[in-house]
Write an enzyme that holds these catalytic residues in place. Structure first.
Site, PDB file in Angstrom:
ATOM      1  N   CYS A  80       0.831  -1.200   0.000  1.00 38.84           N
ATOM      2  CA  CYS A  80       0.000   0.000   0.000  1.00 38.84           C
ATOM      3  C   CYS A  80       0.876   1.265   0.000  1.00 38.84           C
ATOM      4  O   CYS A  80       1.539   1.532  -0.989  1.00 38.84           O
ATOM      5  CB  CYS A  80      -0.970  -0.057   1.185  1.00 38.84           C
ATOM      6  SG  CYS A  80      -2.343   1.076   1.030  1.00 38.84           S
ATOM      7  N   HIS A 167      -3.808  -5.530   0.823  1.00 41.09           N
ATOM      8  CA  HIS A 167      -3.212  -5.945   2.099  1.00 41.09           C
ATOM      9  C   HIS A 167      -3.186  -7.463   2.234  1.00 41.09           C
ATOM     10  O   HIS A 167      -4.154  -8.057   2.712  1.00 41.09           O
ATOM     11  CB  HIS A 167      -3.990  -5.319   3.263  1.00 41.09           C
ATOM     12  CG  HIS A 167      -3.749  -3.859   3.388  1.00 41.09           C
ATOM     13  ND1 HIS A 167      -2.695  -3.330   4.113  1.00 41.09           N
ATOM     14  CD2 HIS A 167      -4.378  -2.800   2.834  1.00 41.09           C
ATOM     15  CE1 HIS A 167      -2.706  -2.024   4.010  1.00 41.09           C
ATOM     16  NE2 HIS A 167      -3.725  -1.669   3.240  1.00 41.09           N
ATOM     17  N   GLU A 169      -1.815  -9.187   4.357  1.00 40.17           N
ATOM     18  CA  GLU A 169      -1.795  -9.601   5.768  1.00 40.17           C
ATOM     19  C   GLU A 169      -3.198  -9.727   6.366  1.00 40.17           C
ATOM     20  O   GLU A 169      -3.371 -10.335   7.422  1.00 40.17           O
ATOM     21  CB  GLU A 169      -0.953  -8.617   6.598  1.00 40.17           C
ATOM     22  CG  GLU A 169      -1.519  -7.209   6.770  1.00 40.17           C
ATOM     23  CD  GLU A 169      -1.243  -6.272   5.596  1.00 40.17           C
ATOM     24  OE1 GLU A 169      -0.919  -6.767   4.498  1.00 40.17           O
ATOM     25  OE2 GLU A 169      -1.372  -5.047   5.776  1.00 40.17           O
ATOM     26  N   SER A 221      -1.053 -11.186  37.309  1.00 39.87           N
ATOM     27  CA  SER A 221      -2.388 -10.590  37.233  1.00 39.87           C
ATOM     28  C   SER A 221      -3.453 -11.666  37.077  1.00 39.87           C
ATOM     29  O   SER A 221      -4.633 -11.408  37.261  1.00 39.87           O
ATOM     30  CB  SER A 221      -2.455  -9.661  36.027  1.00 39.87           C
ATOM     31  OG  SER A 221      -2.417 -10.438  34.840  1.00 39.87           O
ATOM     32  N   GLY A 223      -3.806 -13.052  34.138  1.00 40.77           N
ATOM     33  CA  GLY A 223      -3.991 -13.095  32.686  1.00 40.77           C
ATOM     34  C   GLY A 223      -3.003 -14.049  32.022  1.00 40.77           C
ATOM     35  O   GLY A 223      -2.094 -14.575  32.685  1.00 40.77           O
ATOM     36  N   ASP A 225      -0.607 -13.537  29.790  1.00 44.20           N
ATOM     37  CA  ASP A 225       0.789 -13.135  29.633  1.00 44.20           C
ATOM     38  C   ASP A 225       1.604 -13.351  30.907  1.00 44.20           C
ATOM     39  O   ASP A 225       2.687 -13.943  30.870  1.00 44.20           O
ATOM     40  CB  ASP A 225       0.891 -11.659  29.219  1.00 44.20           C
ATOM     41  CG  ASP A 225       0.024 -11.349  28.021  1.00 44.20           C
ATOM     42  OD1 ASP A 225      -0.348 -12.307  27.319  1.00 44.20           O
ATOM     43  OD2 ASP A 225      -0.289 -10.173  27.804  1.00 44.20           O
TER      44      ASP A 225
END
Ligand code: XMP
Length: 516
Positions: A80, A167, A169, A221, A223, A225
């Site tokens: 692009c 695009h 992707e 936390s 979560g 990650d």
């Protein structure tokens, strides 16, 4: 490791480009579009991709790559803005289209080319651009066209430059992944060496070398990650050196604290400090209903509790291991320069603990090269259960931003119950894994209803469910009506305080995913 370097000119799809190319097994790195590029930068680089951009190449200040990109002899793919940039830089011209090309568009391939190896004469691409190439630069030829003869793909054989106006992707682009593979592996000859098993070995070795026998502190936390980072740390270092701390803010989901504790113990953690700070958080929030004020109070309370509890641990020089992702680095601009978008910076609490550890060189971020999907793969490889690895994201301020208006223990309990019913319904209907993020919001209003023969006032729960790839944009999840009705009935039957259920049908933008 063989790498494809992506130069980021600010497109919302740059992260996606990085992720998709990694899906072909080739490692990618992202740098700001105008970053200096020298032999050091290019050490393992086998090819360069120039990303899209909100800029037009003919605007003042439009970013351009370092001249080395064009002279280093590596293959370059412009996506692009990337191909418009090359067109402008080599003497061609770019103009504004009368009408934007947006959405699915058929591309006719008019010449055979290795970028489209294995393709027939046409395919459906995905476009999003308001500028177009009017006259290709010298040495460039058009090899693909979209409706109305708009150049969709170009090449410069001598220089080994390629460009696509669409695009590849974006998942809506048919065979986009094949185009990226043809470029990375077919044209650039990059070896697909990027595997999670290899990453684990390297990350563990790096961590051992960096930390040695020093103590380590991790703030958990609950979560994905931080849990995956904990699993990796526990598998890399002597367990007795790893100190995990989890703050129960009282703003967690139903049974979350118990599950987090169970997971950490199942990973063999020896030192887990569970801090019960519910009373402190709720007291600080009492009487406050303004969303930004609530976020600030929660952030401050986190910092206060963290500082106090970390001091109590008595390991001042411990390394701090954090579950920072590649996306966080790129977004906060720390990893790749100040031009990266700072869209989510308000989410990251600037904790003095982290700042202090960083100043002393004591922060270790073993996931900082990974995307969220890759963290999930890593979690599975480390043996974490699917219930942890595939869990929907949960915001740092927790239920504090999902109980709209003033937060009280009673409202949190009602929301916890409603949310638990919602999520269990999604699981039993086989929908949970199809949705990127789903949760209930407790509205600050009561509405009238009937129970038996009497009128009663009940709370209103709003359901949110979105499809997204990274939370930056989101579509409403298109439920079947019967699922919505079933979920609503389950919530009002099992949570008597809820008298009414509504479904939020707003996409992001213009709405955000959370309500506050
Ligand atoms: P929004 O509401 O901005 O959310 O569309 C995008 C994604 O980010 C999550 N979110 C947060 N995560 N701290 C976090 O760690 C926060 O303060 C925060 N606010 C929103 C949200 O759940 C969604 O996944």
């Amino acid at each position: 490791m063989d790498t494809i370097l992506i130069l980021d000119f600010g497109s919302q799809y740059t992260q996606l480009l990085g992720r998709r190319i990694r899906e072909t097994g080739v490692y990618t790195e992202i740098l700001p579009g105008d970053a200096p590029v020298d032999a050091g930068t290019l050490r393992d680089v086998k090819g360069i991709v120039l990303s899209g951009s909100p800029w037009s190449v003919y605007e003042d200040g439009a970013p351009a790559p370092d001249a080395t990109v064009y002279t280093c002899g590596l293959p370059v793919l412009g996506v692009c803005y990337g191909i418009q940039r090359m067109t402008q830089d080599f003497g061609g011209s770019v103009r504004t289209l009368r009408e934007r090309e947006y959405g699915r568009k058929v591309v006719e391939l008019i010449a055979r080319d290795p970028l489209f190896e294995g393709f027939g004469s046409s395919f459906t691409s995905w476009m999003s651009h308001g500028d177009s190439i009017e006259r290709p630069a010298e040495g460039f030829e058009v090899i693909g066209l979209s409706d109305g003869g708009i150049p969709a793909a170009l090449r410069n054989r001598e220089k080994r430059f390629w460009g696509v106006q669409f695009h590849p992707e974006v998942t809506h682009c048919e065979r986009g992944i094949d185009i990226l593979r043809n470029f990375a592996i077919g044209i650039c000859r990059a070896r697909p060496e990027w595997t999670m098993a290899r990453y684990v070995d390297e990350a563990k070795a790096r961590m051992r070398e960096r930390v040695g026998a020093s103590p380590v502190l991790m703030l958990i936390s609950g979560g994905v990650d931080s849990t995956v980072a904990a699993a990796l740390t526990l598998s890399a270092l002597p367990r007795e050196n790893v100190n995990l701390m989890y703050v129960d803010t009282g703003l967690m989901r139903k049974d979350e604290t118990v599950e987090v504790m169970r997971t950490l113990h199942s990973l063999g953690a020896e030192h887990v400090r569970r801090v019960d700070a519910e009373a402190e958080f709720l007291a600080s929030l009492a009487g406050v209903s303004e969303p930004e004020e609530k976020r600030r109070i929660i952030g401050d309370a986190f910092i206060r509790v963290q500082q106090r509890e970390v001091e109590r641990l008595g390991i001042p020089d411990a390394f701090l291991v954090q579950g920072t992702l590649y996306t966080d680095l790129v977004e906060s601009g720390k990893g790749v320069g100040k031009k990266a978008h700072v869209i989510k910076s308000h989410h990251n609490v600037r904790s003095p603990l982290i700042e202090e550890k960083r100043a002393k060189g004591l922060v270790v971020e073993p996931l900082d090269r990974l995307y969220k999907d890759e963290v999930r793969v890593l979690g599975r490889l480390l043996g974490l259960p699917e219930s942890v690895v595939a869990r929907h994201p949960f915001p740092g301020p927790g239920l504090g931003v999902r109980v709209l208006g003033e937060v009280t223990r009673e409202k949190c309990d009602i929301l916890r119950d409603a949310d638990a019913v919602y999520i269990s319904e999604l699981r039993s209907r086989g929908l949970y894994d199809l949705i990127w993020q789903a949760f209930c919001v407790l509205l600050p209003v009561r509405s009238v209803g009937v129970a038996g023969d009497v009128r009663k006032y009940g709370w209103v729960a709003a359901l949110r469910a979105v499809a997204s790839s990274d939370g930056m944009t989101a579509d409403v999840y298109p439920f079947e009506t019967r699922d919505l009705l079933g979920i609503s009935a389950a919530i009002t039957n099992r949570v008597p305080a809820i008298g009414r259920v509504v479904y939020d049908i707003s996409s992001k933008p213009p709405a955000t995913i959370e309500w506050e």
